[in-house]
Design a protein around this motif. Structure first.
Motif, PDB file in Angstrom:
ATOM      1  N   SER A  19       0.847  -1.190   0.000  1.00 59.57           N
ATOM      2  CA  SER A  19       0.000   0.000   0.000  1.00 59.57           C
ATOM      3  C   SER A  19       0.885   1.244   0.000  1.00 59.57           C
ATOM      4  O   SER A  19       2.097   1.167   0.195  1.00 59.57           O
ATOM      5  CB  SER A  19      -0.864   0.013   1.261  1.00 59.57           C
ATOM      6  N   TYR A  20       0.260   2.383  -0.192  1.00 60.71           N
ATOM      7  CA  TYR A  20       0.995   3.644  -0.202  1.00 60.71           C
ATOM      8  C   TYR A  20       1.771   3.834   1.095  1.00 60.71           C
ATOM      9  O   TYR A  20       2.947   4.193   1.093  1.00 60.71           O
ATOM     10  CB  TYR A  20       0.004   4.798  -0.411  1.00 60.71           C
ATOM     11  N   ASN A  21       1.093   3.561   2.219  1.00 64.19           N
ATOM     12  CA  ASN A  21       1.750   3.736   3.518  1.00 64.19           C
ATOM     13  C   ASN A  21       2.904   2.768   3.724  1.00 64.19           C
ATOM     14  O   ASN A  21       3.933   3.127   4.279  1.00 64.19           O
ATOM     15  CB  ASN A  21       0.734   3.577   4.654  1.00 64.19           C
ATOM     16  N   GLU A  22       2.687   1.557   3.259  1.00 65.80           N
ATOM     17  CA  GLU A  22       3.757   0.571   3.391  1.00 65.80           C
ATOM     18  C   GLU A  22       4.985   0.993   2.582  1.00 65.80           C
ATOM     19  O   GLU A  22       6.120   0.821   3.009  1.00 65.80           O
ATOM     20  CB  GLU A  22       3.280  -0.806   2.911  1.00 65.80           C
ATOM     21  N   ARG A  23       4.716   1.550   1.422  1.00 63.62           N
ATOM     22  CA  ARG A  23       5.828   1.997   0.585  1.00 63.62           C
ATOM     23  C   ARG A  23       6.567   3.167   1.225  1.00 63.62           C
ATOM     24  O   ARG A  23       7.779   3.258   1.181  1.00 63.62           O
ATOM     25  CB  ARG A  23       5.331   2.380  -0.806  1.00 63.62           C
ATOM     26  N   LEU A  24       5.769   4.051   1.813  1.00 63.76           N
ATOM     27  CA  LEU A  24       6.346   5.206   2.494  1.00 63.76           C
ATOM     28  C   LEU A  24       7.256   4.756   3.631  1.00 63.76           C
ATOM     29  O   LEU A  24       8.369   5.244   3.804  1.00 63.76           O
ATOM     30  CB  LEU A  24       5.218   6.087   3.036  1.00 63.76           C
ATOM     31  N   SER A  25       6.780   3.790   4.397  1.00 65.82           N
ATOM     32  CA  SER A  25       7.590   3.347   5.526  1.00 65.82           C
ATOM     33  C   SER A  25       8.791   2.539   5.029  1.00 65.82           C
ATOM     34  O   SER A  25       9.850   2.557   5.641  1.00 65.82           O
ATOM     35  CB  SER A  25       6.745   2.558   6.532  1.00 65.82           C
ATOM     36  N   MET A  26       8.622   1.871   3.907  1.00 65.45           N
ATOM     37  CA  MET A  26       9.748   1.140   3.331  1.00 65.45           C
ATOM     38  C   MET A  26      10.846   2.119   2.913  1.00 65.45           C
ATOM     39  O   MET A  26      12.032   1.864   3.121  1.00 65.45           O
ATOM     40  CB  MET A  26       9.264   0.331   2.124  1.00 65.45           C
ATOM     41  N   ARG A  27      10.417   3.245   2.370  1.00 61.95           N
ATOM     42  CA  ARG A  27      11.383   4.261   1.971  1.00 61.95           C
ATOM     43  C   ARG A  27      12.222   4.721   3.174  1.00 61.95           C
ATOM     44  O   ARG A  27      13.448   4.847   3.089  1.00 61.95           O
ATOM     45  CB  ARG A  27      10.612   5.445   1.379  1.00 61.95           C
ATOM     46  N   THR A  28      11.529   4.942   4.282  1.00 66.40           N
ATOM     47  CA  THR A  28      12.224   5.362   5.500  1.00 66.40           C
ATOM     48  C   THR A  28      13.181   4.266   5.968  1.00 66.40           C
ATOM     49  O   THR A  28      14.318   4.531   6.349  1.00 66.40           O
ATOM     50  CB  THR A  28      11.199   5.668   6.619  1.00 66.40           C
ATOM     51  N   ARG A  29      12.713   3.033   5.908  1.00 66.81           N
ATOM     52  CA  ARG A  29      13.555   1.918   6.354  1.00 66.81           C
ATOM     53  C   ARG A  29      14.770   1.743   5.449  1.00 66.81           C
ATOM     54  O   ARG A  29      15.853   1.394   5.912  1.00 66.81           O
ATOM     55  CB  ARG A  29      12.743   0.619   6.395  1.00 66.81           C
ATOM     56  N   ILE A  30      14.561   1.939   4.148  1.00 66.27           N
ATOM     57  CA  ILE A  30      15.697   1.820   3.223  1.00 66.27           C
ATOM     58  C   ILE A  30      16.744   2.874   3.579  1.00 66.27           C
ATOM     59  O   ILE A  30      17.944   2.591   3.630  1.00 66.27           O
ATOM     60  CB  ILE A  30      15.238   1.968   1.747  1.00 66.27           C
TER      61      ILE A  30
END
Ligand code: C2E
Ligand code: CA
Ligand code: CA
Ligand code: CA
Length: 276
Positions: A19-30
């Protein structure tokens, strides 16, 4: 997501399920992962069809997690490409590869070993990676290793002229260029002869169904013949069975990559393997 038939779902991209939120948090984690140097590189040996020994390696990004699992590159690479983080990530990967080159040279079993690194199109539009590639190439030369980059056909769609010029410049230095995943992209076979590439990597989707007489077989057969006729080196990906190996031999492909021979491994594991 489209299937190419059988169990082989080539167009499946796991990032599409986030989802959009999951991608956003993935970006932060990356970003956190890059800041704390969490990304590592595994190497998959590539075997010469004639020599039957290790001729090179493909560097593949790995993201180990604290619980011992890995987040697969099929998840984080597409996101890093969308966010632009792939540039920094590629810089980190190239730095690792650069450090590992002398040892890879020892593990390689042909006269000259090559090391292949995946380079996303975005890395071409941001020039930094090119300077780094030149540095790694210089380093590789000291170990008698050939640096190779793997690009996808999409590179030539995005930007026809400047990517080509960059590749020509890299080739002039002695860096080899491979087209990755050949056959599953937009490629038009007719474009192939115009591309400044040395190596064609045939996608594993092509050889997953090798029943002679089937259309899939004919396509794989024809694509390999064409590439060889254009004097390209052909590397077949996803060789898992004896039958696929026999096919590569018969077609006189240059090299094979797949679980039949080796899975991607950490450098330390590869060193052990050598002393077996
Ligand atoms: P790729 O460039 O096509 O890399 C080959 C993939 O096929 C690797 O998956 C490898 O583990 C897998 N493979 C090799 N032999 C076999 C086999 O016999 N059977 C099967 N089923 N699979 C095999 P991996 O490591 O999960 O990487 C997936 C993709 O992520 C890569 O596909 C590449 O597109 C991307 N990737 C990985 N590392 C990097 C990187 O450092 N930079 C960039 N830009 N992309 C990367
Ligand atoms: Ca690749
Ligand atoms: Ca590939
Ligand atoms: Ca692939």
């Amino acid at each position: 997501a489209k299937s190419s038939g059988g169990n082989n779902v080539t167009w499946f991209r796991k990032d599409m399920l986030l989802s959009y939120n999951e991608r956003l948090s993935m970006r932060t984690r990356i970003q956190q992962g890059m800041n704390s140097q969490e990304f590592s590189v595994h190497y998959q040996p590539i075997v010469g069809t004639q020599s039957n020994v290790i001729s090179g390696f493909e560097a593949l990004a790995r993201w180990p997690q604290e619980d011992g699992s890995f987040i697969p590159p099929g998840v984080f690479i597409p996101i890093a490409e969308q966010t632009g983080q792939i540039v920094e990530l590629t810089e980190q990967i190239l730095a690792r590869v650069s450090d590992d080159i002398p040892k890879l040279a020892q593990i390689g079993q042909e006269e000259k070993t090559y090391v292949s690194v995946n380079i996303s199109p975005l890395c071409f539009t941001r020039g930094i990676v090119m300077d780094l590639l030149k540095e790694v190439h210089a380093q590789a030369q000291e170990s008698n290793v050939v640096l190779q980059i793997e690009v996808t056909e999409s590179l030539f769609l995005d930007d026809k002229t400047s990517a080509k010029d960059t590749l020509e410049a890299l080739r002039a230095l002695g860096i080899q260029v491979a087209i990755d995943d050949f056959g599953i992209g937009y490629s038009s076979l007719s474009l192939l002869y115009k591309l400044p590439v040395d190596v064609i990597k045939i996608d594993r989707a092509f050889i997953s169904d090798l029943t002679p007489g089937t259309d899939a077989f004919k396509v794989a057969d024809a694509a390999i013949s064409l590439a060889l006729n254009l004097n390209k080196k052909v590397v077949v990906e996803g060789v898992e069975t004896e039958a696929q190996l026999a096919f590569c031999r018969e077609k006189q492909c240059h090299a094979m990559q797949g679980y039949y021979f080796y899975r991607p491994k950490a450098l330390a594991e590869l060193m052990n393997l050598q002393h077996r």
